[in-house]
Design a protein around this motif. Structure first.
Motif, PDB file in Angstrom:
ATOM      1  N   ASP A  98       0.851  -1.192   0.000  1.00 19.22           N
ATOM      2  CA  ASP A  98       0.000   0.000   0.000  1.00 19.22           C
ATOM      3  C   ASP A  98       0.883   1.238   0.000  1.00 19.22           C
ATOM      4  N   PHE A 150     -11.006  -5.291  -3.508  1.00 18.21           N
ATOM      5  CA  PHE A 150     -11.884  -4.978  -2.383  1.00 18.21           C
ATOM      6  C   PHE A 150     -12.620  -6.218  -1.904  1.00 18.21           C
ATOM      7  N   ASN A 151     -12.838  -6.252  -0.592  1.00 19.56           N
ATOM      8  CA  ASN A 151     -13.675  -7.294   0.007  1.00 19.56           C
ATOM      9  C   ASN A 151     -15.117  -6.844  -0.167  1.00 19.56           C
ATOM     10  N   TYR A 171     -10.181   5.436  -4.465  1.00 22.18           N
ATOM     11  CA  TYR A 171     -10.138   4.205  -3.669  1.00 22.18           C
ATOM     12  C   TYR A 171      -9.683   4.484  -2.244  1.00 22.18           C
ATOM     13  N   ARG A 172      -9.182   5.652  -2.001  1.00 22.12           N
ATOM     14  CA  ARG A 172      -8.797   6.011  -0.636  1.00 22.12           C
ATOM     15  C   ARG A 172     -10.059   6.280   0.188  1.00 22.12           C
ATOM     16  N   GLY A 173     -10.052   5.832   1.415  1.00 22.27           N
ATOM     17  CA  GLY A 173     -11.197   6.021   2.277  1.00 22.27           C
ATOM     18  C   GLY A 173     -12.134   4.834   2.301  1.00 22.27           C
ATOM     19  N   ARG A 174     -11.964   3.896   1.402  1.00 22.96           N
ATOM     20  CA  ARG A 174     -12.789   2.689   1.426  1.00 22.96           C
ATOM     21  C   ARG A 174     -12.156   1.683   2.381  1.00 22.96           C
ATOM     22  N   ASP A 175     -12.939   1.244   3.348  1.00 23.71           N
ATOM     23  CA  ASP A 175     -12.397   0.352   4.364  1.00 23.71           C
ATOM     24  C   ASP A 175     -12.410  -1.111   3.941  1.00 23.71           C
ATOM     25  N   THR A 176     -12.784  -1.375   2.684  1.00 18.37           N
ATOM     26  CA  THR A 176     -12.836  -2.757   2.207  1.00 18.37           C
ATOM     27  C   THR A 176     -11.665  -3.125   1.302  1.00 18.37           C
ATOM     28  N   ILE A 177     -10.660  -2.255   1.202  1.00 16.82           N
ATOM     29  CA  ILE A 177      -9.504  -2.563   0.354  1.00 16.82           C
ATOM     30  C   ILE A 177      -8.775  -3.783   0.901  1.00 16.82           C
TER      31      ILE A 177
END
Length: 363
Positions: free
Chosen positions: A284, A295-296, A334-340
């Motif tokens: 990352d 992503f999950n 894609y920043r800020g997504r907690d499913t990465i």
């Protein structure tokens, strides 16, 4: 002034002939075709924020203060031009001041209601709905009172912002407005009002929302091959999501990536589940254009089995075909997504390296 990207508009646009001849217009519920959310440190493509879009003297004189604050608040929150949102409110009901049927109470002849003239069915099946709601639609609670009231300006303006966002704004403004009301003369009128509401007379789009900002993105690619991969992917903006789609008219999340690589003669796995273990893992923060971000997300997925994928195009940005109800292919953050789950680099796979070597030797 540029109001849309070079995105190809797909779909049955022949319905533009369905012109409504009333003053009060009615939004139509359908899936639209948004295009590009840009960003990153790119030359001549500086970020334009909602705060930069100042109201003209004409706007402050014409728009009630309560409504102006709501347009600006929810335009910024949802990510659409407040000037377009305000222009819709003006064209529909003169910012709630119209005394025609369906504005303050009841519905008009088409079944539309409230200051933003939502069809009750589009709103969610009822004029006043508890939030959270089991109903599908644009019913929204803009004043946090627990209810989505179609006549409440805060609720209606928030709902309209969501509808414009889903169907193309802030990039493909004309498409989003056409979905809101299927008449091109209506689109022209709203745009004209929006320009008058903006202090600089322009309806701004985000950076990288048109071809003038594509070149810096492509030129900043780490190699010519990656640049060509990005060019193919960016050209698919605005096309709809289709599960299993590999183009040319529609794609799913892994399909656009598969075809982007294929466009330069490289073969990678077709599905997200195959693409995840294929590429070399990238830490990352070290990802670069052309890499994949996973992503999950989706049924049956997990931290070691991601179900969604996008392609990095610039710092913090990816192009993705997210889902049928999420709007069409576009560039998002894609920043800020907690499913990465993580990042991979397909070009570092030994099979792809062999393919590249053969391609070079054949030139």
């Amino acid at each position: 002034m540029k109001l849309s990207s070079r995105t190809k508009i797909v779909g049955a646009l022949g319905l533009a002939g369905l012109v409504l001849v009333t003053l009060i217009m009615s939004p139509m519920l359908m899936t639209g075709f948004p295009s590009f959310l840009g960003g990153g440190d790119l030359p001549d493509c500086e970020e334009v924020t909602q705060q930069d879009e100042q109201a003209s003297e004409g706007a402050t004189a014409d728009i009630p203060a309560e409504y102006l604050a709501l347009y600006q608040k929810f335009g910024k929150k949802i990510g659409v031009q407040w000037t377009i949102l305000a222009a819709v409110g003006k064209r529909e009901t003169d910012h709630g001041r119209s005394t025609l049927p369906g504005v303050q109470s009841g519905t008009n002849y088409a079944g539309a209601a409230g200051p933003m003239q939502f069809l009750v069915s589009t709103w969610g099946g009822a004029k006043r709905i508890p939030i959270p709601s089991k109903f599908n639609g644009y019913a929204s609670d803009g004043d946090d009172d627990g209810w989505a009231d179609i006549y409440n300006p805060a609720d209606a303006i928030l709902g309209a912002a969501k509808m414009l966002k889903r169907n193309g704004a802030p990039e493909n403004v004309r498409r989003s407005l056409f979905v809101y009301n299927r008449a091109w003369w209506y689109v022209d009128q709203v745009e004209e009002i929006a320009r008058k509401y903006a202090a600089d007379g322009q309806v701004r789009v985000p950076p990288q929302a048109d071809a003038s900002c594509d070149d810096p993105v492509i030129q900043a690619a780490p190699s010519d091959v990656v640049g060509r991969i990005l060019a193919y992917a960016l050209d698919q903006r605005g096309k709809p999501y289709l599960w299993g789609g590999t183009g040319p008219d529609a794609f799913d999340c892994s399909g656009i990536i598969y075809m982007a690589y294929r466009s330069v003669g490289l073969t990678i796995p077709r599905t997200t589940f195959g693409q995840w273990p294929f590429g070399v893992k990238v830490p990352d923060g070290q990802e670069q254009p052309g890499d994949l971000v996973f992503f999950n997300a989706g049924p049956g997925t997990g931290p070691d089995n991601p179900g969604h994928v996008g392609m990095v195009v610039s710092k913090g940005k990816m192009i993705e075909a997210r889902c049928r109800l999420c709007g069409p292919i576009k560039v998002t953050s894609y920043r800020g997504r907690d499913t990465i789950v993580g990042f991979t680099r397909p070009l570092e796979n030994t099979t792809v390296k062999d393919q590249l070597a053969k391609l070079r030797s054949s030139l």
